[in-house]
Motif scaffolding. Structure first.
Motif, PDB file in Angstrom:
ATOM      1  N   MET A  52       0.821  -1.206   0.000  1.00 38.48           N
ATOM      2  CA  MET A  52       0.000   0.000   0.000  1.00 38.48           C
ATOM      3  C   MET A  52       0.860   1.262   0.000  1.00 38.48           C
ATOM      4  SD  MET A  52      -2.432   1.594   2.916  1.00 38.48           S
ATOM      5  CE  MET A  52      -3.544   2.919   2.544  1.00 38.48           C
ATOM      6  N   LEU A  53       1.608   1.483   1.093  1.00 40.92           N
ATOM      7  CA  LEU A  53       2.496   2.642   1.212  1.00 40.92           C
ATOM      8  C   LEU A  53       3.934   2.152   1.101  1.00 40.92           C
ATOM      9  CD1 LEU A  53       2.625   5.714   1.792  1.00 40.92           C
ATOM     10  CD2 LEU A  53       2.855   5.145   4.220  1.00 40.92           C
ATOM     11  N   LYS A  54       4.609   2.603   0.058  1.00 42.13           N
ATOM     12  CA  LYS A  54       5.935   2.063  -0.251  1.00 42.13           C
ATOM     13  C   LYS A  54       6.982   3.173  -0.275  1.00 42.13           C
ATOM     14  CE  LYS A  54       8.251  -1.014  -3.551  1.00 42.13           C
ATOM     15  NZ  LYS A  54       8.083  -1.801  -4.799  1.00 42.13           N
ATOM     16  N   PHE A  55       8.111   2.906   0.387  1.00 47.47           N
ATOM     17  CA  PHE A  55       9.253   3.830   0.407  1.00 47.47           C
ATOM     18  C   PHE A  55      10.414   3.185  -0.349  1.00 47.47           C
ATOM     19  CE2 PHE A  55       6.708   4.610   4.137  1.00 47.47           C
ATOM     20  CZ  PHE A  55       6.743   5.970   4.344  1.00 47.47           C
ATOM     21  N   GLU A  56      11.074   3.977  -1.194  1.00 45.51           N
ATOM     22  CA  GLU A  56      12.230   3.477  -1.939  1.00 45.51           C
ATOM     23  C   GLU A  56      13.348   4.518  -1.911  1.00 45.51           C
ATOM     24  OE1 GLU A  56      10.920   1.260  -5.748  1.00 45.51           O
ATOM     25  OE2 GLU A  56       9.283   2.679  -5.337  1.00 45.51           O
ATOM     26  N   ASN A  57      14.462   4.154  -1.309  1.00 48.87           N
ATOM     27  CA  ASN A  57      15.672   4.992  -1.280  1.00 48.87           C
ATOM     28  C   ASN A  57      15.393   6.415  -0.786  1.00 48.87           C
ATOM     29  OD1 ASN A  57      17.298   2.870  -2.412  1.00 48.87           O
ATOM     30  ND2 ASN A  57      16.387   3.337  -4.398  1.00 48.87           N
ATOM     31  N   CYS A  58      14.665   6.522   0.323  1.00 46.42           N
ATOM     32  CA  CYS A  58      14.300   7.836   0.868  1.00 46.42           C
ATOM     33  C   CYS A  58      15.312   8.296   1.905  1.00 46.42           C
ATOM     34  CB  CYS A  58      12.912   7.770   1.522  1.00 46.42           C
ATOM     35  SG  CYS A  58      11.580   7.501   0.344  1.00 46.42           S
ATOM     36  N   LYS A  59      15.576   9.589   1.885  1.00 45.38           N
ATOM     37  CA  LYS A  59      16.411  10.229   2.895  1.00 45.38           C
ATOM     38  C   LYS A  59      15.531  11.242   3.625  1.00 45.38           C
ATOM     39  CE  LYS A  59      20.857   9.736   0.512  1.00 45.38           C
ATOM     40  NZ  LYS A  59      20.375   8.814  -0.539  1.00 45.38           N
TER      41      LYS A  59
ATOM     42  N   LEU B 290      18.637  12.915   8.476  1.00 46.38           N
ATOM     43  CA  LEU B 290      18.550  12.297   9.800  1.00 46.38           C
ATOM     44  C   LEU B 290      18.688  10.785   9.721  1.00 46.38           C
ATOM     45  CD1 LEU B 290      15.572  14.412  11.199  1.00 46.38           C
ATOM     46  CD2 LEU B 290      18.012  14.691  11.710  1.00 46.38           C
ATOM     47  N   TYR B 291      18.062  10.187   8.693  1.00 44.47           N
ATOM     48  CA  TYR B 291      18.172   8.740   8.504  1.00 44.47           C
ATOM     49  C   TYR B 291      17.671   8.373   7.113  1.00 44.47           C
ATOM     50  CZ  TYR B 291      13.183   8.808   9.763  1.00 44.47           C
ATOM     51  OH  TYR B 291      11.842   9.081   9.825  1.00 44.47           O
ATOM     52  N   GLU B 292      17.870   7.129   6.734  1.00 43.44           N
ATOM     53  CA  GLU B 292      17.478   6.663   5.406  1.00 43.44           C
ATOM     54  C   GLU B 292      16.463   5.524   5.525  1.00 43.44           C
ATOM     55  OE1 GLU B 292      20.787   5.733   2.900  1.00 43.44           O
ATOM     56  OE2 GLU B 292      21.999   7.410   3.641  1.00 43.44           O
ATOM     57  N   ILE B 293      15.625   5.415   4.508  1.00 34.81           N
ATOM     58  CA  ILE B 293      14.710   4.278   4.370  1.00 34.81           C
ATOM     59  C   ILE B 293      15.024   3.625   3.031  1.00 34.81           C
ATOM     60  CG2 ILE B 293      12.319   3.485   4.466  1.00 34.81           C
ATOM     61  CD1 ILE B 293      11.546   6.165   5.659  1.00 34.81           C
ATOM     62  N   PRO B 294      15.894   2.620   3.019  1.00 34.58           N
ATOM     63  CA  PRO B 294      16.285   2.007   1.737  1.00 34.58           C
ATOM     64  C   PRO B 294      15.091   1.414   0.987  1.00 34.58           C
ATOM     65  CG  PRO B 294      17.778   1.357   3.488  1.00 34.58           C
ATOM     66  CD  PRO B 294      16.629   2.036   4.144  1.00 34.58           C
ATOM     67  N   GLU B 295      14.280   0.610   1.702  1.00 33.43           N
ATOM     68  CA  GLU B 295      13.094   0.008   1.084  1.00 33.43           C
ATOM     69  C   GLU B 295      12.147  -0.454   2.184  1.00 33.43           C
ATOM     70  OE1 GLU B 295      11.807  -3.216  -2.375  1.00 33.43           O
ATOM     71  OE2 GLU B 295      13.882  -3.086  -1.690  1.00 33.43           O
ATOM     72  N   LEU B 296      10.883  -0.085   2.048  1.00 29.95           N
ATOM     73  CA  LEU B 296       9.891  -0.447   3.063  1.00 29.95           C
ATOM     74  C   LEU B 296       8.515  -0.392   2.423  1.00 29.95           C
ATOM     75  CD1 LEU B 296       9.061  -0.955   6.084  1.00 29.95           C
ATOM     76  CD2 LEU B 296       8.899   1.543   6.293  1.00 29.95           C
ATOM     77  N   GLU B 297       7.705  -1.417   2.673  1.00 32.39           N
ATOM     78  CA  GLU B 297       6.319  -1.426   2.198  1.00 32.39           C
ATOM     79  C   GLU B 297       5.403  -1.786   3.353  1.00 32.39           C
ATOM     80  OE1 GLU B 297       3.644  -2.767  -1.659  1.00 32.39           O
ATOM     81  OE2 GLU B 297       5.690  -3.514  -1.419  1.00 32.39           O
TER      82      GLU B 297
ATOM     83  N   SER C  89      23.208   3.152  12.938  1.00 30.13           N
ATOM     84  CA  SER C  89      23.264   3.075  11.474  1.00 30.13           C
ATOM     85  C   SER C  89      22.539   4.219  10.775  1.00 30.13           C
ATOM     86  CB  SER C  89      22.658   1.751  11.001  1.00 30.13           C
ATOM     87  OG  SER C  89      21.268   1.714  11.258  1.00 30.13           O
ATOM     88  N   LYS C  90      21.627   4.922  11.508  1.00 25.04           N
ATOM     89  CA  LYS C  90      20.800   5.979  10.920  1.00 25.04           C
ATOM     90  C   LYS C  90      19.970   5.437   9.755  1.00 25.04           C
ATOM     91  CE  LYS C  90      22.642   9.028  13.665  1.00 25.04           C
ATOM     92  NZ  LYS C  90      21.893   9.508  14.848  1.00 25.04           N
ATOM     93  N   ILE C  91      19.475   4.222   9.941  1.00 24.98           N
ATOM     94  CA  ILE C  91      18.610   3.581   8.950  1.00 24.98           C
ATOM     95  C   ILE C  91      17.327   3.137   9.643  1.00 24.98           C
ATOM     96  CG2 ILE C  91      18.336   1.560   7.441  1.00 24.98           C
ATOM     97  CD1 ILE C  91      21.308   1.737   6.824  1.00 24.98           C
ATOM     98  N   LEU C  92      16.186   3.315   8.968  1.00 23.08           N
ATOM     99  CA  LEU C  92      14.920   2.834   9.495  1.00 23.08           C
ATOM    100  C   LEU C  92      14.776   1.359   9.139  1.00 23.08           C
ATOM    101  CD1 LEU C  92      12.178   3.802  10.839  1.00 23.08           C
ATOM    102  CD2 LEU C  92      11.272   3.790   8.509  1.00 23.08           C
ATOM    103  N   LYS C  93      14.614   0.525  10.169  1.00 24.96           N
ATOM    104  CA  LYS C  93      14.488  -0.906   9.940  1.00 24.96           C
ATOM    105  C   LYS C  93      13.189  -1.425  10.545  1.00 24.96           C
ATOM    106  CE  LYS C  93      19.425  -1.905   9.502  1.00 24.96           C
ATOM    107  NZ  LYS C  93      20.557  -2.753   9.959  1.00 24.96           N
ATOM    108  N   SER C  94      12.669  -2.486   9.929  1.00 24.89           N
ATOM    109  CA  SER C  94      11.371  -3.041  10.296  1.00 24.89           C
ATOM    110  C   SER C  94      11.535  -4.369  11.022  1.00 24.89           C
ATOM    111  CB  SER C  94      10.529  -3.241   9.032  1.00 24.89           C
ATOM    112  OG  SER C  94       9.362  -3.957   9.315  1.00 24.89           O
TER     113      SER C  94
END
Length: 234
Positions: free
Chosen positions: A1-8, A15-22, A213-218
């Motif tokens: 539904m809500l998808k993030f790709e290579n977001c800063k 502040l942090y990165e979201i490499p990939e998240l759905e 790591s400054k990365i958003l992880k699920s």
């Protein structure tokens, strides 16, 4: 539904990165991180439709391309500052949740009124409806803000510290209500919270802005100690 790709995520600095998240409908998601880590920054970016770095999409549509009214029908935010509108009656404030569905007259339909009544009862607001919003306690304001978000009936609901001013029994009630609303109404409900034990108990997914790591992880499951270590570096 809500998808993030290579977001800063960030304004003047990243502040942090979201490499990939759905994230999917029906999920009750907690967003956890240290103070100043960027939880509210992500929520503001979603509300404003501003992602200059990377791509965010909803049901395959680019989030940045949605017009204001389209976003209002897709997403709503309950922040912990009560977003103004003092000196309205509580019932008038709640009715604002239906205004993106009304015609040019701004009048609520019978169905709109039923929806307002439904969530007023669910959040136990009957005794407050004729009261001025300026006279509400912090806990009452929080419940009124949550009710307005549910009344808006958007597919995505964001809540910034929704249990911050609530007592223990009400925190449990609100967390259970939000989880049930996500599952039964097939909404995506995302809360930013420091009540980590409630999040572990009630949420179907935990998103952590990892301090090192400054990365958003699920995480689908995580222990209290693991969460504290990853989010706060303790």
């Amino acid at each position: 539904m809500l998808k993030f790709e290579n977001c800063k995520i960030g304004h003047e600095r990243i502040l942090y990165e979201i490499p990939e998240l759905e994230l999917e409908r029906g999920e009750f998601v907690a967003l956890i991180g240290a103070n100043g880590s960027g939880k509210s920054t992500l929520m503001d970016a979603l509300i404003q439709g501003k992602f200059p770095n990377g791509k965010v999409s909803i049901e395959g549509r680019n989030w940045n391309d949605l017009k204001l009214l389209e976003r209002a029908r897709q997403i709503t935010l309950v922040d912990n500052h009560f977003l103004g509108f003092d000196y309205l009656k509580v019932t008038e404030y709640l009715e604002l949740g239906r205004h993106s569905y009304t015609n040019f007259t701004g009048r609520l339909s019978v169905e709109d009124q039923k929806i307002v009544q439904k969530y007023s009862e669910t959040l136990h607001l009957d005794s407050l409806l004729q009261q001025s919003t300026s006279t509400l306690s912090d806990g009452e304001r929080q419940r009124v803000g949550i009710a307005k978000a549910l009344i808006q009936e958007t597919p995505i609901i964001l809540l910034d510290e929704p249990t911050a001013f609530l007592d223990y029994p009400t925190k449990k009630e609100v967390m259970s209500l939000l989880g049930n609303s996500a599952r039964e109404s097939k909404r995506l409900v995302i809360i930013a919270s420091h009540d980590i034990d409630f999040c572990i108990e009630y949420c179907s997914r935990i998103l952590i802005i990892e301090k090192n790591s400054k990365i958003l992880k699920s995480y689908q499951t995580i222990t209290h100690n693991e969460l504290v270590k990853k989010a706060f570096g303790i």
